[in-house]
Motif scaffolding. Structure first.
Motif, PDB file in Angstrom:
ATOM      1  N   ARG A   1      29.689  21.678  15.297  1.00 49.73           N
ATOM      2  CA  ARG A   1      30.838  22.683  15.682  1.00 49.73           C
ATOM      3  C   ARG A   1      31.066  22.811  16.992  1.00 49.73           C
ATOM      4  O   ARG A   1      32.346  22.659  17.453  1.00 49.73           O
ATOM      5  N   TYR A   2      29.879  22.831  17.965  1.00 55.95           N
ATOM      6  CA  TYR A   2      30.024  22.885  19.381  1.00 55.95           C
ATOM      7  C   TYR A   2      30.656  21.536  19.792  1.00 55.95           C
ATOM      8  O   TYR A   2      31.463  21.640  20.951  1.00 55.95           O
ATOM      9  N   LEU A   3      30.442  20.545  19.353  1.00 55.66           N
ATOM     10  CA  LEU A   3      30.813  19.055  19.845  1.00 55.66           C
ATOM     11  C   LEU A   3      32.292  19.068  19.595  1.00 55.66           C
ATOM     12  O   LEU A   3      33.035  18.262  20.485  1.00 55.66           O
ATOM     13  N   ARG A   4      32.555  19.605  18.595  1.00 51.71           N
ATOM     14  CA  ARG A   4      33.954  19.317  18.063  1.00 51.71           C
ATOM     15  C   ARG A   4      35.029  20.295  18.429  1.00 51.71           C
ATOM     16  O   ARG A   4      36.279  20.191  18.620  1.00 51.71           O
ATOM     17  N   ASP A   5      34.329  21.849  18.975  1.00 46.65           N
ATOM     18  CA  ASP A   5      35.273  22.769  19.207  1.00 46.65           C
ATOM     19  C   ASP A   5      35.172  23.274  20.588  1.00 46.65           C
ATOM     20  O   ASP A   5      34.315  23.859  21.133  1.00 46.65           O
ATOM     21  N   HIS A   6      36.354  22.947  21.401  1.00 46.42           N
ATOM     22  CA  HIS A   6      36.300  23.096  22.886  1.00 46.42           C
ATOM     23  C   HIS A   6      36.144  24.671  23.120  1.00 46.42           C
ATOM     24  O   HIS A   6      35.702  25.027  24.384  1.00 46.42           O
ATOM     25  N   ASP A   7      36.902  25.375  22.327  1.00 47.94           N
ATOM     26  CA  ASP A   7      36.949  26.853  22.575  1.00 47.94           C
ATOM     27  C   ASP A   7      35.663  27.483  22.398  1.00 47.94           C
ATOM     28  O   ASP A   7      35.211  28.270  23.247  1.00 47.94           O
TER      29      ASP A   7
ATOM     30  N   ILE B   1      24.365  22.121  12.174  1.00 52.37           N
ATOM     31  CA  ILE B   1      25.702  22.648  11.888  1.00 52.37           C
ATOM     32  C   ILE B   1      26.462  23.287  12.984  1.00 52.37           C
ATOM     33  O   ILE B   1      27.550  22.785  13.525  1.00 52.37           O
ATOM     34  N   PHE B   2      25.655  23.934  13.701  1.00 51.07           N
ATOM     35  CA  PHE B   2      25.983  24.750  14.981  1.00 51.07           C
ATOM     36  C   PHE B   2      26.438  23.392  16.174  1.00 51.07           C
ATOM     37  O   PHE B   2      27.571  23.594  16.542  1.00 51.07           O
ATOM     38  N   LEU B   3      25.585  22.516  16.438  1.00 50.70           N
ATOM     39  CA  LEU B   3      25.758  21.411  17.091  1.00 50.70           C
ATOM     40  C   LEU B   3      27.006  20.665  16.795  1.00 50.70           C
ATOM     41  O   LEU B   3      27.918  20.349  17.750  1.00 50.70           O
TER      42      LEU B   3
ATOM     43  N   GLN C   1      32.715  25.759  22.957  1.00 53.38           N
ATOM     44  CA  GLN C   1      32.121  25.337  24.037  1.00 53.38           C
ATOM     45  C   GLN C   1      32.362  26.301  25.288  1.00 53.38           C
ATOM     46  O   GLN C   1      31.489  26.749  25.921  1.00 53.38           O
ATOM     47  N   ARG C   2      33.675  26.631  25.480  1.00 58.02           N
ATOM     48  CA  ARG C   2      33.815  27.690  26.651  1.00 58.02           C
ATOM     49  C   ARG C   2      33.192  28.900  26.393  1.00 58.02           C
ATOM     50  O   ARG C   2      32.782  29.691  27.300  1.00 58.02           O
ATOM     51  N   GLU C   3      33.396  29.495  25.073  1.00 58.96           N
ATOM     52  CA  GLU C   3      32.916  30.887  24.768  1.00 58.96           C
ATOM     53  C   GLU C   3      31.344  30.568  25.079  1.00 58.96           C
ATOM     54  O   GLU C   3      30.846  31.829  25.562  1.00 58.96           O
ATOM     55  N   THR C   4      30.611  29.757  24.517  1.00 61.31           N
ATOM     56  CA  THR C   4      29.230  29.844  24.434  1.00 61.31           C
ATOM     57  C   THR C   4      28.525  29.607  26.290  1.00 61.31           C
ATOM     58  O   THR C   4      27.796  30.062  26.639  1.00 61.31           O
TER      59      THR C   4
END
Length: 51
Positions: free
Chosen positions: A25-31, A21-23, A33-36
């Protein structure tokens, strides 16, 4: 199968689902990605910080 083994397997399965689920979300959400990536950079310098 023993109860302890079944519980451990269930926890592993929950962990796999959470990671998937996290992956997604990570692939879809650029914010996200930047935060992580920002958090990872900040933590990596923690080992080199002086007293």
């Amino acid at each position: 199968m023993r109860l302890g083994t079944a519980s451990a397997e269930a926890l592993l399965e929950v962990g796999r689902a959470h990671r998937a689920i996290f992956l997604a979300r990570y692939l879809r959400d650029h914010d996200l990605q930047r935060e992580t990536e920002s958090g990872a950079r900040n933590r990596s310098w923690g080992c080199c910080a002086g007293p």
